[in-house]
Design a protein around this motif. Structure first.
Motif, PDB file in Angstrom:
ATOM      1  N   GLU A  36      86.760 -38.223  47.843  1.00 53.54           N
ATOM      2  CA  GLU A  36      86.139 -38.814  49.024  1.00 53.54           C
ATOM      3  C   GLU A  36      87.157 -39.242  50.079  1.00 53.54           C
ATOM      4  OE1 GLU A  36      82.246 -41.000  47.117  1.00 53.54           O
ATOM      5  OE2 GLU A  36      84.202 -41.969  46.872  1.00 53.54           O
ATOM      6  N   LEU A  37      88.411 -39.374  49.695  1.00 55.84           N
ATOM      7  CA  LEU A  37      89.409 -39.934  50.601  1.00 55.84           C
ATOM      8  C   LEU A  37      89.669 -39.076  51.838  1.00 55.84           C
ATOM      9  CD1 LEU A  37      92.015 -41.565  48.238  1.00 55.84           C
ATOM     10  CD2 LEU A  37      90.519 -42.697  49.878  1.00 55.84           C
ATOM     11  N   GLU A  38      89.670 -37.775  51.686  1.00 50.37           N
ATOM     12  CA  GLU A  38      89.915 -36.919  52.854  1.00 50.37           C
ATOM     13  C   GLU A  38      88.801 -37.061  53.885  1.00 50.37           C
ATOM     14  OE1 GLU A  38      90.815 -32.303  54.037  1.00 50.37           O
ATOM     15  OE2 GLU A  38      90.925 -32.897  51.937  1.00 50.37           O
ATOM     16  N   GLU A  39      87.563 -37.044  53.419  1.00 51.09           N
ATOM     17  CA  GLU A  39      86.426 -37.227  54.328  1.00 51.09           C
ATOM     18  C   GLU A  39      86.483 -38.605  54.972  1.00 51.09           C
ATOM     19  OE1 GLU A  39      81.578 -37.654  54.263  1.00 51.09           O
ATOM     20  OE2 GLU A  39      82.560 -36.691  52.558  1.00 51.09           O
ATOM     21  N   PHE A  40      86.829 -39.622  54.191  1.00 52.08           N
ATOM     22  CA  PHE A  40      86.923 -40.993  54.696  1.00 52.08           C
ATOM     23  C   PHE A  40      88.011 -41.102  55.760  1.00 52.08           C
ATOM     24  CE2 PHE A  40      88.569 -45.430  54.000  1.00 52.08           C
ATOM     25  CZ  PHE A  40      87.513 -46.069  54.635  1.00 52.08           C
ATOM     26  N   ARG A  41      89.169 -40.503  55.501  1.00 52.88           N
ATOM     27  CA  ARG A  41      90.272 -40.522  56.463  1.00 52.88           C
ATOM     28  C   ARG A  41      89.840 -39.891  57.784  1.00 52.88           C
ATOM     29  NH1 ARG A  41      94.618 -36.536  55.035  1.00 52.88           N
ATOM     30  NH2 ARG A  41      92.980 -35.242  55.878  1.00 52.88           N
ATOM     31  N   ASP A  42      89.219 -38.725  57.713  1.00 54.27           N
ATOM     32  CA  ASP A  42      88.784 -38.042  58.928  1.00 54.27           C
ATOM     33  C   ASP A  42      87.781 -38.881  59.703  1.00 54.27           C
ATOM     34  OD1 ASP A  42      90.439 -35.970  58.184  1.00 54.27           O
ATOM     35  OD2 ASP A  42      88.800 -34.714  57.402  1.00 54.27           O
ATOM     36  N   TRP A  43      86.856 -39.490  58.997  1.00 55.46           N
ATOM     37  CA  TRP A  43      85.853 -40.342  59.632  1.00 55.46           C
ATOM     38  C   TRP A  43      86.513 -41.558  60.289  1.00 55.46           C
ATOM     39  CZ3 TRP A  43      84.424 -45.430  58.767  1.00 55.46           C
ATOM     40  CH2 TRP A  43      83.289 -45.862  59.460  1.00 55.46           C
ATOM     41  N   CYS A  44      87.461 -42.167  59.605  1.00 55.60           N
ATOM     42  CA  CYS A  44      88.147 -43.344  60.149  1.00 55.60           C
ATOM     43  C   CYS A  44      88.872 -43.010  61.441  1.00 55.60           C
ATOM     44  CB  CYS A  44      89.139 -43.914  59.138  1.00 55.60           C
ATOM     45  SG  CYS A  44      88.379 -44.863  57.825  1.00 55.60           S
ATOM     46  N   TYR A  45      89.594 -41.902  61.458  1.00 58.14           N
ATOM     47  CA  TYR A  45      90.312 -41.526  62.677  1.00 58.14           C
ATOM     48  C   TYR A  45      89.340 -41.180  63.806  1.00 58.14           C
ATOM     49  CZ  TYR A  45      95.033 -41.754  60.846  1.00 58.14           C
ATOM     50  OH  TYR A  45      96.227 -42.209  60.349  1.00 58.14           O
ATOM     51  N   ALA A  46      88.230 -40.548  63.489  1.00 59.46           N
ATOM     52  CA  ALA A  46      87.245 -40.214  64.511  1.00 59.46           C
ATOM     53  C   ALA A  46      86.563 -41.472  65.053  1.00 59.46           C
ATOM     54  CB  ALA A  46      86.194 -39.257  63.945  1.00 59.46           C
ATOM     55  N   SER A  47      86.314 -42.433  64.194  1.00 62.70           N
ATOM     56  CA  SER A  47      85.587 -43.636  64.592  1.00 62.70           C
ATOM     57  C   SER A  47      86.480 -44.732  65.165  1.00 62.70           C
ATOM     58  CB  SER A  47      84.835 -44.211  63.386  1.00 62.70           C
ATOM     59  OG  SER A  47      83.924 -43.276  62.884  1.00 62.70           O
ATOM     60  N   PHE A  48      87.677 -44.880  64.622  1.00 59.33           N
ATOM     61  CA  PHE A  48      88.530 -46.011  64.983  1.00 59.33           C
ATOM     62  C   PHE A  48      89.925 -45.616  65.446  1.00 59.33           C
ATOM     63  CE2 PHE A  48      85.762 -47.376  61.415  1.00 59.33           C
ATOM     64  CZ  PHE A  48      84.941 -48.227  62.130  1.00 59.33           C
ATOM     65  N   GLY A  49      90.137 -44.355  65.702  1.00 59.41           N
ATOM     66  CA  GLY A  49      91.465 -43.879  66.083  1.00 59.41           C
ATOM     67  C   GLY A  49      92.022 -44.530  67.330  1.00 59.41           C
ATOM     68  N   LEU A  50      91.177 -44.841  68.282  1.00 60.06           N
ATOM     69  CA  LEU A  50      91.653 -45.465  69.514  1.00 60.06           C
ATOM     70  C   LEU A  50      91.965 -46.944  69.324  1.00 60.06           C
ATOM     71  CD1 LEU A  50      89.260 -43.835  72.127  1.00 60.06           C
ATOM     72  CD2 LEU A  50      91.652 -43.275  71.662  1.00 60.06           C
TER      73      LEU A  50
END
Length: 64
Positions: A36-50
């Protein structure tokens, strides 16, 4: 998959605070299985990257 959705929900609720966000991100990484970590990482950067990129970089560099 339920834990992944739970961790996402918590991060959305605490994203207003850098301290709470970092604390919950750290816990979330511990709770999730490696698949699940790869999907979670991608979601985190998309949602909170800024707003939280330095925190994300700190935890995801060491998580993988």
């Amino acid at each position: 998959m339920a834990m992944l959705e739970y961790v996402k929900t918590i991060l959305l609720k605490v994203s207003f605070s850098t301290y709470l966000f970092e604390r919950e991100l750290k816990k979330g990484i511990r709770y999730l299985v490696p698949a699940e970590l790869e999907e979670f990482r991608d979601w985190c950067y998309a949602s909170f990257g800024l707003s939280h990129r330095p925190i994300l970089n700190r935890y995801f560099v060491t998580a993988f």
